[in-house]
Design a protein around this motif. Structure first.
Motif, PDB file in Angstrom:
ATOM      1  N   THR A  19      40.744  41.115   0.848  1.00 58.48           N
ATOM      2  CA  THR A  19      41.197  41.428   2.193  1.00 58.48           C
ATOM      3  C   THR A  19      40.195  40.875   3.274  1.00 58.48           C
ATOM      4  O   THR A  19      38.910  41.151   3.207  1.00 58.48           O
ATOM      5  N   GLU A  20      40.785  40.475   4.452  1.00 60.04           N
ATOM      6  CA  GLU A  20      40.056  40.011   5.561  1.00 60.04           C
ATOM      7  C   GLU A  20      40.405  40.640   6.950  1.00 60.04           C
ATOM      8  O   GLU A  20      41.476  40.660   6.914  1.00 60.04           O
ATOM      9  N   LEU A  21      39.569  40.960   7.838  1.00 58.53           N
ATOM     10  CA  LEU A  21      39.875  41.070   9.287  1.00 58.53           C
ATOM     11  C   LEU A  21      39.588  39.939   9.978  1.00 58.53           C
ATOM     12  O   LEU A  21      38.442  39.643   9.786  1.00 58.53           O
ATOM     13  N   ARG A  22      40.327  39.412  11.050  1.00 62.72           N
ATOM     14  CA  ARG A  22      40.089  38.369  11.875  1.00 62.72           C
ATOM     15  C   ARG A  22      40.177  38.817  13.351  1.00 62.72           C
ATOM     16  O   ARG A  22      41.280  39.563  13.717  1.00 62.72           O
ATOM     17  N   GLN A  23      39.396  38.278  13.911  1.00 63.12           N
ATOM     18  CA  GLN A  23      39.422  38.760  15.514  1.00 63.12           C
ATOM     19  C   GLN A  23      38.917  37.365  16.156  1.00 63.12           C
ATOM     20  O   GLN A  23      37.781  37.103  16.189  1.00 63.12           O
ATOM     21  N   GLY A  24      39.979  36.491  16.707  1.00 60.14           N
ATOM     22  CA  GLY A  24      39.574  35.286  17.206  1.00 60.14           C
ATOM     23  C   GLY A  24      38.939  34.535  16.179  1.00 60.14           C
ATOM     24  O   GLY A  24      39.388  34.208  15.028  1.00 60.14           O
ATOM     25  N   ASP A  25      37.863  33.868  16.244  1.00 60.95           N
ATOM     26  CA  ASP A  25      36.554  33.109  15.328  1.00 60.95           C
ATOM     27  C   ASP A  25      35.999  33.988  14.326  1.00 60.95           C
ATOM     28  O   ASP A  25      35.513  33.165  13.830  1.00 60.95           O
ATOM     29  N   ARG A  26      36.112  35.114  14.728  1.00 59.41           N
ATOM     30  CA  ARG A  26      35.322  36.139  13.941  1.00 59.41           C
ATOM     31  C   ARG A  26      36.081  36.516  12.611  1.00 59.41           C
ATOM     32  O   ARG A  26      37.201  36.825  12.811  1.00 59.41           O
ATOM     33  N   ARG A  27      35.347  36.959  11.467  1.00 58.40           N
ATOM     34  CA  ARG A  27      35.965  37.230  10.136  1.00 58.40           C
ATOM     35  C   ARG A  27      34.979  38.122   9.667  1.00 58.40           C
ATOM     36  O   ARG A  27      33.897  38.041   9.421  1.00 58.40           O
ATOM     37  N   TRP A  28      35.708  39.148   9.135  1.00 56.02           N
ATOM     38  CA  TRP A  28      34.959  40.118   8.003  1.00 56.02           C
ATOM     39  C   TRP A  28      35.683  40.517   6.928  1.00 56.02           C
ATOM     40  O   TRP A  28      36.629  40.991   6.795  1.00 56.02           O
ATOM     41  N   PRO A  29      34.838  39.863   5.608  1.00 55.93           N
ATOM     42  CA  PRO A  29      35.723  40.417   4.368  1.00 55.93           C
ATOM     43  C   PRO A  29      35.517  41.820   4.308  1.00 55.93           C
ATOM     44  O   PRO A  29      34.634  42.376   4.632  1.00 55.93           O
ATOM     45  N   VAL A  30      36.667  42.452   4.011  1.00 54.86           N
ATOM     46  CA  VAL A  30      36.714  44.051   3.744  1.00 54.86           C
ATOM     47  C   VAL A  30      37.163  44.436   2.499  1.00 54.86           C
ATOM     48  O   VAL A  30      38.060  43.678   1.863  1.00 54.86           O
ATOM     49  N   LYS A  31      36.758  45.567   2.074  1.00 56.57           N
ATOM     50  CA  LYS A  31      37.536  46.137   0.780  1.00 56.57           C
ATOM     51  C   LYS A  31      38.398  46.953   1.218  1.00 56.57           C
ATOM     52  O   LYS A  31      38.532  48.085   1.803  1.00 56.57           O
ATOM     53  N   LEU A  32      39.569  46.525   0.587  1.00 51.28           N
ATOM     54  CA  LEU A  32      40.798  47.455   0.884  1.00 51.28           C
ATOM     55  C   LEU A  32      40.903  48.698   0.090  1.00 51.28           C
ATOM     56  O   LEU A  32      40.861  48.534  -1.176  1.00 51.28           O
ATOM     57  N   ILE A  33      41.131  49.782   0.825  1.00 54.22           N
ATOM     58  CA  ILE A  33      41.342  50.968   0.070  1.00 54.22           C
ATOM     59  C   ILE A  33      42.741  51.440  -0.244  1.00 54.22           C
ATOM     60  O   ILE A  33      43.010  51.604  -1.089  1.00 54.22           O
ATOM     61  N   TRP A  48      29.245  45.714  11.672  1.00 56.84           N
ATOM     62  CA  TRP A  48      30.918  45.755  12.218  1.00 56.84           C
ATOM     63  C   TRP A  48      30.504  45.694  13.778  1.00 56.84           C
ATOM     64  O   TRP A  48      30.082  46.661  14.632  1.00 56.84           O
ATOM     65  N   ASP A  49      30.649  44.411  14.302  1.00 61.53           N
ATOM     66  CA  ASP A  49      30.502  44.339  15.759  1.00 61.53           C
ATOM     67  C   ASP A  49      31.725  43.575  16.382  1.00 61.53           C
ATOM     68  O   ASP A  49      31.647  42.741  17.402  1.00 61.53           O
ATOM     69  N   ALA A  50      32.907  44.154  16.053  1.00 59.59           N
ATOM     70  CA  ALA A  50      34.193  43.827  16.695  1.00 59.59           C
ATOM     71  C   ALA A  50      34.378  44.235  18.114  1.00 59.59           C
ATOM     72  O   ALA A  50      33.882  45.203  18.550  1.00 59.59           O
ATOM     73  N   ASP A  51      35.180  43.529  18.663  1.00 58.81           N
ATOM     74  CA  ASP A  51      35.575  44.082  19.970  1.00 58.81           C
ATOM     75  C   ASP A  51      36.788  45.015  19.771  1.00 58.81           C
ATOM     76  O   ASP A  51      37.724  44.510  19.406  1.00 58.81           O
ATOM     77  N   LEU A  52      36.337  46.348  19.923  1.00 57.70           N
ATOM     78  CA  LEU A  52      37.598  47.401  19.647  1.00 57.70           C
ATOM     79  C   LEU A  52      38.641  47.464  20.380  1.00 57.70           C
ATOM     80  O   LEU A  52      39.868  47.964  20.144  1.00 57.70           O
ATOM     81  N   THR A  53      38.668  46.883  21.592  1.00 54.15           N
ATOM     82  CA  THR A  53      39.702  46.859  22.774  1.00 54.15           C
ATOM     83  C   THR A  53      40.839  45.665  22.291  1.00 54.15           C
ATOM     84  O   THR A  53      41.753  45.671  22.883  1.00 54.15           O
ATOM     85  N   GLN A  54      40.608  44.652  21.339  1.00 54.30           N
ATOM     86  CA  GLN A  54      41.482  43.643  20.975  1.00 54.30           C
ATOM     87  C   GLN A  54      42.121  44.048  19.618  1.00 54.30           C
ATOM     88  O   GLN A  54      41.316  44.628  18.824  1.00 54.30           O
ATOM     89  N   ASP A  55      43.274  43.418  19.390  1.00 49.29           N
ATOM     90  CA  ASP A  55      43.674  43.649  18.226  1.00 49.29           C
ATOM     91  C   ASP A  55      43.387  42.758  17.143  1.00 49.29           C
ATOM     92  O   ASP A  55      42.536  41.865  17.239  1.00 49.29           O
ATOM     93  N   PHE A  56      43.647  42.815  15.780  1.00 52.59           N
ATOM     94  CA  PHE A  56      43.047  41.801  14.786  1.00 52.59           C
ATOM     95  C   PHE A  56      44.058  41.246  13.754  1.00 52.59           C
ATOM     96  O   PHE A  56      45.461  41.896  14.083  1.00 52.59           O
TER      97      PHE A  56
END
Length: 120
Positions: A19-33, A48-56
Motif C-alpha cells: 500500500t502507498e499514500l500519494r499526495q502530489g509528487d510525494r509518495r509514502w509506502p505504508v503498512k496496511l493494518i 511523515w511530512d505530509a501536508d495534512l490540509t490536503q487529501d491523499f
C-alpha cells in the motif's frame, strides 16, 4: 479531524497488501493494518511530512493487475497509526473492495447493511 473513538458504522477487516499514500509528487509506502468500505488504517511512515490540509490517494495493490485506489482524507493521527476516510472511489476499485470485504464477512446481512450505509 474527528476523534478515533467515534462509533464505527463499517466493520474493518485485517488485510495485508502493498500500500502507498500519494499526495502530489510525494509518495509514502505504508503498512496496511485494516480497511473497510469507507476507509483504511495504516502504520505511520517515517518520515511523515505530509501536508495534512490536503487529501491523499491511497493505493492498495491486490496483485500485479488489480488495485484499490481511493481519494482519502486523514481523520485521525496517532503516534504509530493513521486513519483515513474515503472521499471518492471509482467503480472498479469499489468492486474489488466490495469483494474483499464480502469474502471476510461471515454474515451476508452485515454486508448488505454496510452497502446501505455507504449509499446513504
Amino acid at each position: 479531524m474527528q476523534h478515533h473513538d467515534e462509533r464505527r458504522r463499517f466493520l474493518r477487516i485485517d488485510f495485508d497488501a502493498p500500500t502507498e499514500l500519494r499526495q502530489g509528487d510525494r509518495r509514502w509506502p505504508v503498512k496496511l493494518i485494516d480497511l473497510s468500505l469507507k476507509g483504511l488504517l495504516v502504520e505511520c511512515p517515517q518520515p511523515w511530512d505530509a501536508d495534512l490540509t490536503q487529501d491523499f490517494d491511497a493505493i492498495i495493490h491486490l496483485d500485479p493487475h488489480n488495485r484499490v485506489q481511493m481519494q482519502v482524507e486523514l481523520r485521525h493521527e496517532e503516534p504509530r497509526r493513521l486513519g483515513f476516510v474515503c472521499l471518492y472511489i471509482d467503480v472498479e476499485s469499489m468492486t474489488h473492495l466490495h469483494r474483499l470485504v464480502e469474502l471476510n464477512l461471515a454474515d451476508s446481512t452485515e454486508m448488505m447493511r454496510e452497502l446501505r450505509e455507504l449509499i446513504e
